[in-house]
Design a protein around this motif. Structure first.
Motif, mmCIF file in Angstrom:
data_model
loop_
_atom_site.group_PDB
_atom_site.id
_atom_site.type_symbol
_atom_site.label_atom_id
_atom_site.label_comp_id
_atom_site.label_asym_id
_atom_site.label_seq_id
_atom_site.Cartn_x
_atom_site.Cartn_y
_atom_site.Cartn_z
ATOM 1 N N ALA A 153 0.824 -1.207 0.000
ATOM 2 C CA ALA A 153 0.000 0.000 0.000
ATOM 3 C C ALA A 153 0.858 1.256 0.000
ATOM 4 O O ALA A 153 0.570 2.225 -0.717
ATOM 5 N N ARG A 154 1.927 1.260 0.783
ATOM 6 C CA ARG A 154 2.804 2.427 0.842
ATOM 7 C C ARG A 154 3.538 2.653 -0.467
ATOM 8 O O ARG A 154 3.929 3.774 -0.785
ATOM 9 N N ALA A 155 3.704 1.574 -1.224
ATOM 10 C CA ALA A 155 4.343 1.694 -2.539
ATOM 11 C C ALA A 155 3.334 2.002 -3.641
ATOM 12 O O ALA A 155 3.692 2.063 -4.821
ATOM 13 N N GLY A 156 2.069 2.180 -3.250
ATOM 14 C CA GLY A 156 1.037 2.496 -4.228
ATOM 15 C C GLY A 156 0.566 1.305 -5.030
ATOM 16 O O GLY A 156 -0.022 1.467 -6.108
ATOM 17 N N ILE A 157 0.803 0.104 -4.497
ATOM 18 C CA ILE A 157 0.417 -1.122 -5.201
ATOM 19 C C ILE A 157 -0.761 -1.767 -4.476
ATOM 20 O O ILE A 157 -0.706 -2.000 -3.266
ATOM 21 N N GLU A 158 -1.811 -2.062 -5.219
ATOM 22 C CA GLU A 158 -2.944 -2.783 -4.639
ATOM 23 C C GLU A 158 -2.905 -4.218 -5.147
ATOM 24 O O GLU A 158 -2.862 -4.453 -6.355
ATOM 25 N N VAL A 159 -2.882 -5.166 -4.214
ATOM 26 C CA VAL A 159 -2.787 -6.574 -4.587
ATOM 27 C C VAL A 159 -4.117 -7.261 -4.325
ATOM 28 O O VAL A 159 -4.959 -6.790 -3.549
ATOM 29 N N GLU A 160 -4.306 -8.392 -4.975
ATOM 30 C CA GLU A 160 -5.544 -9.162 -4.804
ATOM 31 C C GLU A 160 -5.574 -9.776 -3.412
ATOM 32 O O GLU A 160 -4.577 -10.337 -2.944
ATOM 33 N N ARG A 161 -6.713 -9.664 -2.747
ATOM 34 C CA ARG A 161 -6.886 -10.227 -1.415
ATOM 35 C C ARG A 161 -8.101 -11.149 -1.409
ATOM 36 O O ARG A 161 -9.038 -10.943 -2.180
ATOM 37 N N THR A 162 -8.052 -12.135 -0.566
ATOM 38 C CA THR A 162 -9.156 -13.093 -0.457
ATOM 39 C C THR A 162 -10.057 -12.702 0.701
ATOM 40 O O THR A 162 -9.574 -12.523 1.830
ATOM 41 N N PRO A 163 -11.342 -12.545 0.471
ATOM 42 C CA PRO A 163 -12.257 -12.257 1.585
ATOM 43 C C PRO A 163 -12.186 -13.355 2.642
ATOM 44 O O PRO A 163 -11.977 -14.533 2.321
ATOM 45 N N ARG A 164 -12.369 -12.951 3.886
ATOM 46 C CA ARG A 164 -12.312 -13.896 4.992
ATOM 47 C C ARG A 164 -13.672 -13.967 5.678
ATOM 48 O O ARG A 164 -14.383 -12.971 5.807
ATOM 49 N N ARG A 165 -14.000 -15.160 6.137
ATOM 50 C CA ARG A 165 -15.275 -15.378 6.832
ATOM 51 C C ARG A 165 -15.104 -14.972 8.294
ATOM 52 O O ARG A 165 -14.253 -15.512 9.010
ATOM 53 N N ILE A 166 -15.883 -14.023 8.729
ATOM 54 C CA ILE A 166 -15.881 -13.587 10.124
ATOM 55 C C ILE A 166 -17.325 -13.571 10.612
ATOM 56 O O ILE A 166 -18.256 -13.780 9.836
#
Length: 304
Positions: free
Chosen positions: A138-151
């Motif tokens: 995020a600090r490098a300005g890069i958005e990566v794919e994330r997996t939603p988590r069950r909460i």
């Protein structure tokens, strides 16, 4: 410089973490005040958050995972009508839409986010992707794919609502990001929102009402500080208890399985015959008591 001598200290300190401190800052300060040999916390609390941070010392560190896995309760203050790049006050704030909803709409939005839900971890978090923390990307300005988590959001209650300020009381499962919950609630209300303040009020059965601040702890004498420590089994107080006679207690402490006339249990706290003789945690399967985490005889004696 003379190094402060450390000593064996056993127990749980309920600390009211101050704003701006990391969990490690708080642990280091408390450990120094107690001169404790071994210490650990029960999961991080963000620097921008205040409230309950259980700290474990000595024998209690063996059971810190129980508190880490426990449900949490928070009081969260949301700023409505704006959005944040980090979902909190550290990011870039941009205008959303002026709040224009009624109480029924607010209650419906809260209800929609209650129960088992999928939550996308924020980019500004310590979760790792390919061995690198998401906040580094995020600090490098890069958005990566994330997996939603069950909460699970067990409860989401409205405490106060005034124009562009909303205060909610949230009880949730471990791994819940309240920043994300705030942004999701703002999206459902159609105005945007970010997390303005956060206070943890409970971890499992432990309550912030019983906690002490760093300043108050520092003002005490060393014996008074040690008297603030709760016994290690306070972390397991919501589990069933099993007491063993003296001969069986000794064998249990060696790790041997014991026959017991008890129903199967996934978690039990085990005691010897003396008051406060906490021996460790175990589970019961097919009539056998099977040790999970054991105190050493020296730790048992120290607690007595």
């Amino acid at each position: 410089m003379t190094k402060t001598p450390r000593r064996p200290v056993h127990g749980v300190l309920l600390l009211d973490k101050p704003l701006g401190w990391t969990s490690q800052d708080a642990l280091s300060k408390a450990r120094g005040l107690l001169r404790a040999l071994k210490a650990g916390h029960t999961g991080t609390l963000d620097p921008l958050a205040t409230g309950l941070l259980p700290l474990c010392f000595g024998a209690a560190t063996k059971f810190s995972q129980v508190s880490l896995d426990a449900d949490k309760r928070y009081t969260a203050t949301l700023k409505l009508g704006e959005r944040s790049s980090t979902l909190d006050g550290e990011g870039t704030i941009t205008p959303g839409t002026p709040p224009a909803f009624d109480r029924a709409t607010l209650e419906a939005a809260c209800a929609a986010l209650t129960g088992p839900i999928e939550q996308l971890p924020p980019m500004h978090s310590a979760l790792k992707k390919d061995g690198r923390a998401l906040y580094d990307y995020a600090r490098a300005g890069i958005e990566v794919e994330r997996t939603p988590r069950r909460i699970t959001i067990h409860r989401l209650d409205i405490v106060e609502w005034q124009a562009d300020r909303l205060v909610i009381d949230v009880t949730c499962s471990k791994g819940t990001y309240i920043r994300t919950l705030a942004a999701d609630l703002g999206d459902r209300l159609g105005c945007g929102a970010w997390l303005q303040a956060l206070r943890r009020t409970a971890t499992g059965p432990l309550r912030v009402d019983d906690a002490i601040t760093i300043d108050a702890l520092a003002a005490l004498s060393e014996p008074e500080r040690e008297a603030r420590l709760l016994p290690p089994d306070v972390l397991l107080q919501h589990w069933p208890a099993l007491r063993l006679p003296d001969d069986e207690a000794g064998r249990f402490l060696t790790g041997l399985r014991r026959r017991v006339a008890e129903a199967d249990q996934s978690h039990v706290r085990v005691y010897g015959p003396q008051p406060r003789a906490f021996l460790g945690s175990a589970h019961i399967q097919a009539g056998e008591l099977i040790a999970d985490r054991l105190l050493s005889p020296q730790e048992v004696q120290a607690l007595l």
